[in-house]
Motif scaffolding. Structure first.
Motif, PDB file in Angstrom:
ATOM      1  N   GLY A  84      16.073 -17.692  -0.259  1.00 22.21           N
ATOM      2  CA  GLY A  84      15.723 -16.719   0.764  1.00 22.21           C
ATOM      3  C   GLY A  84      15.478 -17.366   2.102  1.00 22.21           C
ATOM      4  N   ILE A  85      14.966 -16.563   2.996  1.00 23.69           N
ATOM      5  CA  ILE A  85      14.797 -16.999   4.378  1.00 23.69           C
ATOM      6  C   ILE A  85      13.512 -16.408   4.946  1.00 23.69           C
ATOM      7  CG2 ILE A  85      15.900 -15.120   5.690  1.00 23.69           C
ATOM      8  CD1 ILE A  85      17.133 -18.672   5.977  1.00 23.69           C
ATOM      9  N   ASN A  86      12.858 -17.157   5.825  1.00 23.97           N
ATOM     10  CA  ASN A  86      11.687 -16.669   6.551  1.00 23.97           C
ATOM     11  C   ASN A  86      12.056 -16.455   8.011  1.00 23.97           C
ATOM     12  OD1 ASN A  86      10.206 -17.096   4.201  1.00 23.97           O
ATOM     13  ND2 ASN A  86       9.284 -18.993   4.923  1.00 23.97           N
ATOM     14  N   LYS A 114      20.490  -9.191 -10.528  1.00 25.84           N
ATOM     15  CA  LYS A 114      19.838  -9.858  -9.401  1.00 25.84           C
ATOM     16  C   LYS A 114      18.838  -8.874  -8.819  1.00 25.84           C
ATOM     17  CE  LYS A 114      23.196  -8.224  -6.021  1.00 25.84           C
ATOM     18  NZ  LYS A 114      24.229  -8.549  -5.031  1.00 25.84           N
ATOM     19  N   ASN A 115      17.816  -9.392  -8.170  1.00 27.14           N
ATOM     20  CA  ASN A 115      16.918  -8.492  -7.447  1.00 27.14           C
ATOM     21  C   ASN A 115      16.617  -9.044  -6.068  1.00 27.14           C
ATOM     22  OD1 ASN A 115      14.561 -10.257  -7.810  1.00 27.14           O
ATOM     23  ND2 ASN A 115      14.503  -9.499  -9.919  1.00 27.14           N
ATOM     24  N   ILE A 116      16.167  -8.155  -5.218  1.00 30.07           N
ATOM     25  CA  ILE A 116      15.870  -8.487  -3.825  1.00 30.07           C
ATOM     26  C   ILE A 116      14.387  -8.286  -3.592  1.00 30.07           C
ATOM     27  CG2 ILE A 116      16.422  -8.019  -1.410  1.00 30.07           C
ATOM     28  CD1 ILE A 116      18.831  -8.940  -3.055  1.00 30.07           C
ATOM     29  N   LYS A 117      13.730  -9.310  -3.062  1.00 34.64           N
ATOM     30  CA  LYS A 117      12.306  -9.225  -2.769  1.00 34.64           C
ATOM     31  C   LYS A 117      12.083  -9.320  -1.264  1.00 34.64           C
ATOM     32  CE  LYS A 117      10.901 -12.609  -5.504  1.00 34.64           C
ATOM     33  NZ  LYS A 117       9.987 -13.499  -6.231  1.00 34.64           N
ATOM     34  N   VAL A 118      11.177  -8.496  -0.777  1.00 36.47           N
ATOM     35  CA  VAL A 118      10.809  -8.533   0.638  1.00 36.47           C
ATOM     36  C   VAL A 118       9.281  -8.502   0.716  1.00 36.47           C
ATOM     37  CG1 VAL A 118      12.919  -7.450   1.514  1.00 36.47           C
ATOM     38  CG2 VAL A 118      11.051  -6.000   0.784  1.00 36.47           C
ATOM     39  N   TYR A 119       8.716  -9.377   1.523  1.00 40.08           N
ATOM     40  CA  TYR A 119       7.263  -9.380   1.610  1.00 40.08           C
ATOM     41  C   TYR A 119       6.768 -10.142   2.841  1.00 40.08           C
ATOM     42  CZ  TYR A 119       7.847 -13.884  -0.905  1.00 40.08           C
ATOM     43  OH  TYR A 119       8.238 -15.141  -1.296  1.00 40.08           O
ATOM     44  N   ASN A 120       5.469  -9.987   3.067  1.00 41.73           N
ATOM     45  CA  ASN A 120       4.783 -10.638   4.181  1.00 41.73           C
ATOM     46  C   ASN A 120       4.330 -12.020   3.718  1.00 41.73           C
ATOM     47  OD1 ASN A 120       2.991 -11.499   6.163  1.00 41.73           O
ATOM     48  ND2 ASN A 120       2.128  -9.475   6.507  1.00 41.73           N
ATOM     49  N   THR A 133       5.425 -13.137   9.482  1.00 42.38           N
ATOM     50  CA  THR A 133       6.544 -13.835   8.847  1.00 42.38           C
ATOM     51  C   THR A 133       7.105 -12.976   7.716  1.00 42.38           C
ATOM     52  OG1 THR A 133       5.692 -16.034   9.379  1.00 42.38           O
ATOM     53  CG2 THR A 133       7.271 -15.885   7.575  1.00 42.38           C
ATOM     54  N   PHE A 134       8.361 -12.623   7.846  1.00 40.77           N
ATOM     55  CA  PHE A 134       9.056 -11.771   6.884  1.00 40.77           C
ATOM     56  C   PHE A 134       9.895 -12.635   5.954  1.00 40.77           C
ATOM     57  CE2 PHE A 134      13.076  -9.216   6.154  1.00 40.77           C
ATOM     58  CZ  PHE A 134      12.546  -8.401   5.167  1.00 40.77           C
ATOM     59  N   ARG A 135       9.691 -12.470   4.651  1.00 40.91           N
ATOM     60  CA  ARG A 135      10.462 -13.195   3.651  1.00 40.91           C
ATOM     61  C   ARG A 135      11.487 -12.255   3.022  1.00 40.91           C
ATOM     62  NH1 ARG A 135      12.092 -18.311   2.024  1.00 40.91           N
ATOM     63  NH2 ARG A 135      12.570 -18.300  -0.201  1.00 40.91           N
ATOM     64  N   PHE A 136      12.746 -12.661   3.093  1.00 42.43           N
ATOM     65  CA  PHE A 136      13.846 -11.915   2.475  1.00 42.43           C
ATOM     66  C   PHE A 136      14.459 -12.824   1.426  1.00 42.43           C
ATOM     67  CE2 PHE A 136      18.431 -10.679   2.496  1.00 42.43           C
ATOM     68  CZ  PHE A 136      18.270  -9.418   1.947  1.00 42.43           C
TER      69      PHE A 136
END
Length: 277
Positions: free
Chosen positions: A109-111, A151-157, A170-173
């Motif tokens: 992922g990416i921040n 597969k799954n996609i997570k999004v969080y702070n 900071t957004f984590r994808f």
């Protein structure tokens, strides 16, 4: 980009060499009945990495990002150079043949710094492909889509998770593979592939593609009100026409225009990927 990794080794000689390494610490054992047969597994640990021995294989798993940071956090930018350093280090201390280490699962992922308030952004992430985002915990800063898929996609702070080690907003994808076939499609098979720039470019392209599959409510845009209604999108999925969801998604993005929140975040993800290369 890479965080969690799981790989397996089936070569008996290599398994025994690794298992005898004195730096491994015994962690526990468990018995499980599979096909009416008792299967045993024993787990050892090195730092935050777990080595689980089954009757026919050895599985090694853990966050190599946290491993790099002495198991403290995974909130900073994990560059390709750092990934390669970790792989080379593990290769040296365990005398790994990287071609015999077959990757099962991978999390990457990416921040980025969100262009809007992070919790507002997460609240307005609605679908990935046709799988709805939902919260698996009580926390308002975390969502996941595709938990039942390959597969799954997570999004969080990320800042709430590790406030000392990353900036606010900071957004984590993140993409998490649950089957090797997804990773194999990216031409990733063994640990040796993670030493190649081509592999990391493929992961970067994959992240951008998965972001393209996101449906995000951009409430500042002037679009048909129905497109901000989650029931409307749910109905496009449940009707018999399998193309209705994508048809309206295209219309929605067309109404958003080129300068919108989704495309802005796409640009930020692309920039960060280039920085990590």
């Amino acid at each position: 980009m890479i965080d969690f990794i799981k790989f397996k080794i089936t070569d008996e000689v290599l398994i025994n060499e690794i298992w005898r390494n004195p730096i491994l610490v015994y962690d526990g054992k468990a018995d499980k009945i599979i096909d009416n047969k008792l299967k045993k597994r024993i787990t050892k640990r090195y730092e935050n990495l777990y080595f689980t021995k089954f009757f026919n294989r050895l599985e090694i798993s853990g966050s190599i990002h946290k491993f790099y940071n002495n198991d403290v956090h995974n909130a900073d930018d994990f560059t390709i150079k750092k990934v390669i350093q970790v792989i080379d280090y593990l290769k040296e201390i365990f005398e790994l043949d990287l071609e015999k280490c077959f990757i099962i699962n991978l999390e990457y992922g990416i921040n980025i710094i969100s262009p809007i308030a992070i919790n507002k952004l997460i609240a307005n992430l609605i679908y990935h492909e046709k799988r709805q985002f939902y919260r698996t915990t009580k926390h308002l800063y975390y969502k996941i889509a595709g938990v039942d898929a390959y597969k799954n996609i997570k999004v969080y702070n990320k800042h709430i998770q590790h406030p000392t080690f990353c900036k606010e907003n900071t957004f984590r994808f993140e993409v998490k593979s649950k089957q090797a076939k997804f990773i194999n499609k990216l031409e990733i098979h063994t640990l040796s592939d993670l030493l190649s720039n081509k592999t990391h470019q493929a992961l970067g392209c994959s992240l951008l593609q998965e972001w393209n599959n996101i449906l995000l409510f951009d409430k500042k845009a002037n679009v048909d009100e129905k497109y901000y209604n989650t029931n409307f999108w749910e109905n496009t999925i449940t009707v018999k026409s399998r193309n209705l969801f994508n048809y309206h998604k295209k219309k929605y993005f067309k109404q958003l225009g080129k300068s919108n929140l989704h495309s802005k975040i796409h640009g930020l993800i692309h920039q960060k990927i280039l920085q990590l290369m």
